[in-house]
Motif scaffolding. Sequence first.
Motif, PDB file in Angstrom:
ATOM      1  N   GLU A 171      34.067  36.549  46.566  1.00 43.08           N
ATOM      2  CA  GLU A 171      35.284  35.783  46.250  1.00 43.08           C
ATOM      3  C   GLU A 171      35.183  35.162  44.862  1.00 43.08           C
ATOM      4  O   GLU A 171      36.113  35.256  44.061  1.00 43.08           O
ATOM      5  N   VAL A 172      34.032  34.538  44.590  1.00 43.95           N
ATOM      6  CA  VAL A 172      33.878  33.873  43.289  1.00 43.95           C
ATOM      7  C   VAL A 172      33.877  34.895  42.154  1.00 43.95           C
ATOM      8  O   VAL A 172      34.528  34.707  41.121  1.00 43.95           O
ATOM      9  N   LEU A 173      33.189  36.017  42.352  1.00 45.95           N
ATOM     10  CA  LEU A 173      33.162  37.047  41.303  1.00 45.95           C
ATOM     11  C   LEU A 173      34.559  37.618  41.061  1.00 45.95           C
ATOM     12  O   LEU A 173      34.952  37.861  39.920  1.00 45.95           O
ATOM     13  N   ASP A 174      35.313  37.797  42.144  1.00 49.28           N
ATOM     14  CA  ASP A 174      36.684  38.304  41.981  1.00 49.28           C
ATOM     15  C   ASP A 174      37.532  37.330  41.178  1.00 49.28           C
ATOM     16  O   ASP A 174      38.329  37.731  40.337  1.00 49.28           O
ATOM     17  N   ILE A 175      37.330  36.027  41.441  1.00 45.96           N
ATOM     18  CA  ILE A 175      38.103  35.010  40.694  1.00 45.96           C
ATOM     19  C   ILE A 175      37.720  35.081  39.213  1.00 45.96           C
ATOM     20  O   ILE A 175      38.575  35.065  38.329  1.00 45.96           O
ATOM     21  N   LEU A 176      36.415  35.172  38.940  1.00 44.13           N
ATOM     22  CA  LEU A 176      35.965  35.209  37.543  1.00 44.13           C
ATOM     23  C   LEU A 176      36.527  36.444  36.839  1.00 44.13           C
ATOM     24  O   LEU A 176      36.961  36.378  35.696  1.00 44.13           O
ATOM     25  N   ARG A 177      36.507  37.556  37.550  1.00 46.37           N
ATOM     26  CA  ARG A 177      37.036  38.784  36.950  1.00 46.37           C
ATOM     27  C   ARG A 177      38.529  38.619  36.667  1.00 46.37           C
ATOM     28  O   ARG A 177      39.037  39.017  35.625  1.00 46.37           O
ATOM     29  N   GLN A 178      39.212  37.963  37.622  1.00 43.65           N
ATOM     30  CA  GLN A 178      40.657  37.768  37.501  1.00 43.65           C
ATOM     31  C   GLN A 178      41.012  36.930  36.264  1.00 43.65           C
ATOM     32  O   GLN A 178      41.967  37.240  35.568  1.00 43.65           O
ATOM     33  N   ILE A 179      40.231  35.879  36.012  1.00 42.74           N
ATOM     34  CA  ILE A 179      40.585  34.986  34.897  1.00 42.74           C
ATOM     35  C   ILE A 179      40.081  35.508  33.561  1.00 42.74           C
ATOM     36  O   ILE A 179      40.455  34.994  32.516  1.00 42.74           O
ATOM     37  N   SER A 180      39.240  36.534  33.593  1.00 46.82           N
ATOM     38  CA  SER A 180      38.607  36.984  32.342  1.00 46.82           C
ATOM     39  C   SER A 180      39.623  37.580  31.368  1.00 46.82           C
ATOM     40  O   SER A 180      39.328  37.749  30.193  1.00 46.82           O
ATOM     41  N   SER A 181      40.844  37.879  31.839  1.00 44.06           N
ATOM     42  CA  SER A 181      41.850  38.415  30.918  1.00 44.06           C
ATOM     43  C   SER A 181      42.342  37.322  29.973  1.00 44.06           C
ATOM     44  O   SER A 181      42.818  37.607  28.873  1.00 44.06           O
TER      45      SER A 181
END
Lengths: 254, 301
Positions: free
Chosen positions: B171-181
């Motif tokens: 979940e946390v990695l998905d969030i980080l990936r999501q905001i990386s844009s």
Amino acid sequence: MRTYLAFCKKEFQENWRTYRLLSMIAVFVALGIMNPLTAKLIPTLLNGMDMGGVILEMPDPVALDSWAQYFSNISQLGMLALIIVFCGLTANEFAKGTLINVLTKGLTRHTVILAKFTVASLIWTLSYLIAFGVTWAYTIYFWGYETLPHIVVTFISPWVFGLLMIGCLMLGGIAMSGIYGALLAAGGVVIVLNLLNLSPAVHRYNPVTLAGGTYGLLAGTSTPGDFIPALWICAGATVAIVVGCVLTFDRKQL
Amino acid sequence: MDILRIENLSKSFGKHQVIDGISMSIPEGSVFGFIGENGAGKTTTMKMALGLLSPDAGEIFVLEEKVRFGMTKTNRHVGYLPDVPQFYPFMRPREYLRFCGEIVGLSPAQITRRSQELLDLVGLGETNKRIGTFSRGMKQRLGVAQALINSPKLLICDEPTSALDPVGRKEVLDILRQISSTTTVIFSTHVLSDVERICDRAAVLHQGHIVLEGTLSELKDRHGSSGLAVEFSHPSDTHRFCELVPQRLIAQRTETEVTLSTTDEADERRVLKLLAKHDILPVKFEAIAPSVENLYLEAVS
């Protein structure tokens, strides 16, 4: 100012939700009720006790006895409650690391100190006023209205000493990052000041005389001049300690 | 432009030299994995970048603005997620974000809007219980939300996944990936699969030094492949091949497949020539890309 108010709001919320505010109010209401009640009941209790044939002639209690109880209780139970409730004021933040999130958002360190001191002082002031008000009200109820001489110096003195204690608790908590540090600082100051008080020449200047000593002003055994130097020293020391908190915290690595 | 630049940074605690003259730069728009074993100095470096610790030597710049110990203005560009984020347990998530929003100077309307966005992003939009009752994973997700309240250009996360179970980690990695844009992300970790999963750049910190730094593809190219997988249709071909190939290269062998551990391209060419020369036809000949784990182990060995 914006961040100061935000942090003050958080402090009030914390003191409310963790029952610190309620504990302080409850203790000081109880103190307020206890003072005149104890003064009123002690002679009755002692007269009713079997003293093995010894007859104690207790004079009828007067309003001054209620105030004697007030100063005795404020300087002991009152200060103890203050120390217990606020020993984690800064110490808990360091022990738990809760300031990291907000400090990295631009909250200045001196804002934290000033907001904490403000809110703790306000709670102390409110509690103190409650104890004073309740004691006064019951004293009037039991013994009728009497003018209190030198009312400002008499009653402001324990309050100023309480502020000094809050400052000590904060500084100890910051310097030693824990509750024991806070207790050590406040306890250490009280012990040192009491040791200094062994010398009568120091009494006029020693902040610890403010904790309960101003009863003498009501009893007519002291004059305001006996306490004014200690009041100034205590107020000055409190300001210096708060500045010390800011400087210590500014240098602290987190 | 570099979002974060570190120059000759050193820090010791007592006699223990934690960081020893490291330099590195992180360009805007990357997801940067800061790798190192426990106690390597990752947290110390991050705390210096946030002005929470004072460096003994060296300088740190955020968007070319120097970081100063104590009250650093550079933090207006930065969001920080500590390894174990600590909150006031008596607050509810929305109250905590309001408090953070007031500190960073958002208007009440902005706070309401941003809090809702962030709580939805981290999956806490419907949660209204006190933070004191939160699980570790929930606290970590709220930690991400509070770190993003001021829409920072740089998000620094200190081991955001190390204490989480596999679901919480994902979940946390998905969030980080999501905001990386929209946000450059730096996260320290010793979980190498996490780096492989979301990072495009990485650096390895070992014994106070940066021993490896670059984009993941650069690092993998620079270090070539770490092996070959060769598969045959008949066990007899496998047997012949294993007799011909230098024994030091054979890492693993089954009936029809051989895994070779090669150190450079020359080894791989030699194997290819050997197959051609002896007319052995494999059904699969595949270069095994080095994993971050291989790169890490190579760098610290």
